[in-house]
Motif scaffolding. Structure first.
Motif, short mmCIF file in Angstrom:
data_model
loop_
_atom_site.label_atom_id
_atom_site.label_comp_id
_atom_site.label_asym_id
_atom_site.label_seq_id
_atom_site.Cartn_x
_atom_site.Cartn_y
_atom_site.Cartn_z
N ASN A 138 0.86 -1.18 0.03
CA ASN A 138 0.07 0.08 0.18
C ASN A 138 0.88 1.30 0.04
O ASN A 138 1.70 1.43 0.68
N GLY A 139 0.42 2.08 -0.76
CA GLY A 139 1.29 3.58 -0.76
C GLY A 139 2.25 3.52 -1.93
O GLY A 139 2.70 4.58 -1.97
N LEU A 140 2.49 2.56 -2.57
CA LEU A 140 3.79 2.53 -3.45
C LEU A 140 3.36 3.18 -4.79
O LEU A 140 3.96 3.90 -5.40
N PHE A 155 10.78 0.57 -6.10
CA PHE A 155 10.95 -0.06 -4.99
C PHE A 155 11.89 -1.31 -4.94
O PHE A 155 12.68 -1.61 -4.14
N ASN A 156 11.95 -2.01 -6.25
CA ASN A 156 12.76 -3.39 -6.29
C ASN A 156 14.24 -2.86 -5.98
O ASN A 156 15.13 -3.56 -5.49
N ARG A 157 14.39 -1.65 -6.69
CA ARG A 157 16.06 -1.23 -6.74
C ARG A 157 16.73 -1.01 -5.43
O ARG A 157 17.75 -1.04 -5.33
N SER A 158 15.64 -0.45 -4.67
CA SER A 158 16.22 0.32 -3.26
C SER A 158 15.82 -0.65 -2.13
O SER A 158 16.36 -0.41 -1.12
N THR A 183 14.20 -3.81 3.05
CA THR A 183 14.11 -2.59 3.49
C THR A 183 13.12 -1.78 3.34
O THR A 183 12.82 -1.39 2.07
N TYR A 184 12.00 -1.34 4.20
CA TYR A 184 10.67 -1.16 3.97
C TYR A 184 10.26 0.21 4.77
O TYR A 184 10.77 -0.07 6.03
N MET A 196 4.11 -0.97 5.90
CA MET A 196 4.30 -1.96 5.09
C MET A 196 4.34 -3.37 5.83
O MET A 196 5.35 -3.19 6.94
N ASP A 197 3.99 -4.45 5.53
CA ASP A 197 4.16 -5.50 6.55
C ASP A 197 5.29 -6.29 5.45
O ASP A 197 5.15 -7.28 4.83
#
Length: 425
Positions: A109-111, A125-128, A152-153, A157-158
């Motif tokens: 959620n929120g991405l 998101f995947n790269r970082s 790292t999230y 986020m779960d």
């Protein structure tokens, strides 16, 4: 009030170090104020910034016995190291991660922001966020191989569900891949066996037809040879009979000219001239001319020879040839070959191929319960955020504030002349 001569000149290019320190000390409140302001800004950032957490899952190879049932099929073989490498490739696969992202968007959620596609949001998101964990290739003597993934999230986020779910999905995908590979290998092997059986059947059929053709050709050749021999023998016998008739004709003429009507011998003719007609039997080694048989006997023989319709009885070989020709009229071996019902029984290696096919069809391996890797570490809820590092940021903020305060103080000393107000500061 101090003397003006003791103060440094504002036009002088260099400051005395001690005097510089005194001037800085006189502005200590300014320096402390700037340092406190920077520290407050750093503290505000640490409390207002979104905290980031980190979780990870580590996988290690299973014992070889866990894959024994799979390897026992005889057509598929995997080592624990190969399975671990394949699972690691699945975890690092962009496609696998994107598939999990699409199927579990509720975990991210929120991405997805307005103006960006689902793939763009995931790519950033995947790269970082994801980091692969594996044995350092520079340290080949590690105690054990492993592979893992770290996430790292941001807060909200779960991450635990994301990491554990991704690992589970990759393992399930790998099990499905093994199951599909197993099915394909079995199907290919069965197809090869069927091709071998069909090729053996075709080869057998060709061999049988070739054998039949060879046998029939041999029989035909033998019949032709026997018929040629039979014709030659009959021609020879006919020639002999004709020659015999000619000889008899000559002998009849001679016998008539000599007046010999009954069979006689030269010695008997000589005694007859002296004593009359005397018939005697005479045995000697010399051949008596044919005309001594007498005209009556010779004419009877000529008549019999002229009325003869066949000379076959006079040659035993003709009976043998006719017997052999009668046997050649039916080739029993060809009949047996044509009357075969289950020709698969005569195929070489057919039983072995059928046994192998039955074994392949009997393989019912269920990959659902196959343990591919050993989960050495599950992703667990983190106890603290990894970003921002509050203590470090506060410390850096304080140090940066002091440095900035000193810079402001130095600029103030350099740019503004000191007055009586400086004394009061």
């Amino acid at each position: 009030m101090r003397d003006q001569a003791q103060l440094p000149s504002v036009n002088h290019d260099e400051f005395d170090l001690i005097e510089l320190l005194r001037s800085l000390f006189r502005q200590k409140y300014l320096i402390l104020a700037v340092a406190c302001l920077a520290t407050l800004l750093a503290a505000a950032y640490t409390f207002l910034a979104v905290p980031y957490y980190q979780v990870q899952s580590v996988l290690r190879p299973v014992d070889r016995g866990s894959l024994d049932e799979l390897n026992g099929t005889g057509i598929y073989e995997l080592t624990p190291a190969e399975v671990l490498s394949r699972v690691g490739a699945g975890l690092s696969s962009y496609e696998s991660r994107l598939k999990f992202f699409r199927e579990h968007q509720e975990l991210f959620n929120g991405l997805v922001e307005p103006g960006r596609s689902l793939e763009q949001a995931f790519d950033e998101f995947n790269r970082s966020a994801f980091t692969m964990l594996q044995v350092d290739p520079k340290k080949p003597n590690s105690l054990s191989e492993f592979v893992g993934i770290s996430l790292t999230y941001p807060k909200g986020m779960d991450g635990v569900a994301v990491v554990n779910g991704l690992v589970t999905d990759v393992l399930e995908a790998e099990r499905e891949r093994i199951a599909n590979d197993l099915k394909v290998l079995i199907a290919n092997r069965l197809f090869v066996l069927e091709q071998k059986i069909e090729a053996a059947r075709a080869n057998y059929e060709v061999s049988k037809q070739t054998q039949i053709a060879t046998l029939l050709e041999q029989d035909a050749l033998r019949r032709a040879q026997l018929q040629d021999e039979l014709q030659a023998l009959r021609t020879e016998l006919r020639t002999r009979r004709e020659n015999r008739i000619k000889q008899i004709d000559e002998a009849i003429q001679i016998a008539d000219s000599l007046g010999i009507r009954k069979p006689t011998t030269p010695s008997a003719m000589a005694d007859a001239e002296r004593q009359g007609q005397i018939v005697r039997t005479e045995v000697n080694s010399s051949e008596i001319p044919l005309y001594f048989m007498g005209g009556e006997a010779l004419r009877a023989e000529r008549q019999a020879l002229s009325e003869r319709r066949s000379d076959d009885f006079s040659e035993p070989r003709i009976a043998e040839i006719e017997k052999e020709l009668a046997l050649l009229s039916h080739n029993r071996q060809v009949e047996v070959l044509d009357q075969r019902q289950n020709e698969d029984l005569y195929l070489k290696d057919l039983a072995e191929w059928r046994q192998e096919a039955a074994q392949l069809k009997g393989i019912t391996f269920d990959t659902a319960g196959l343990q591919l890797v050993r989960v050495d570490q599950l992703a667990l809820e983190p106890l603290a955020a990894v970003k921002p590092k509050k203590a470090l940021i506060l410390g850096l903020g304080g140090v940066a504030g002091l440095m900035l305060g000193l810079l402001v103080a130095l600029l103030r000393i350099r740019l503004w002349p000191r007055t009586e107000t400086d004394k009061l500061s």
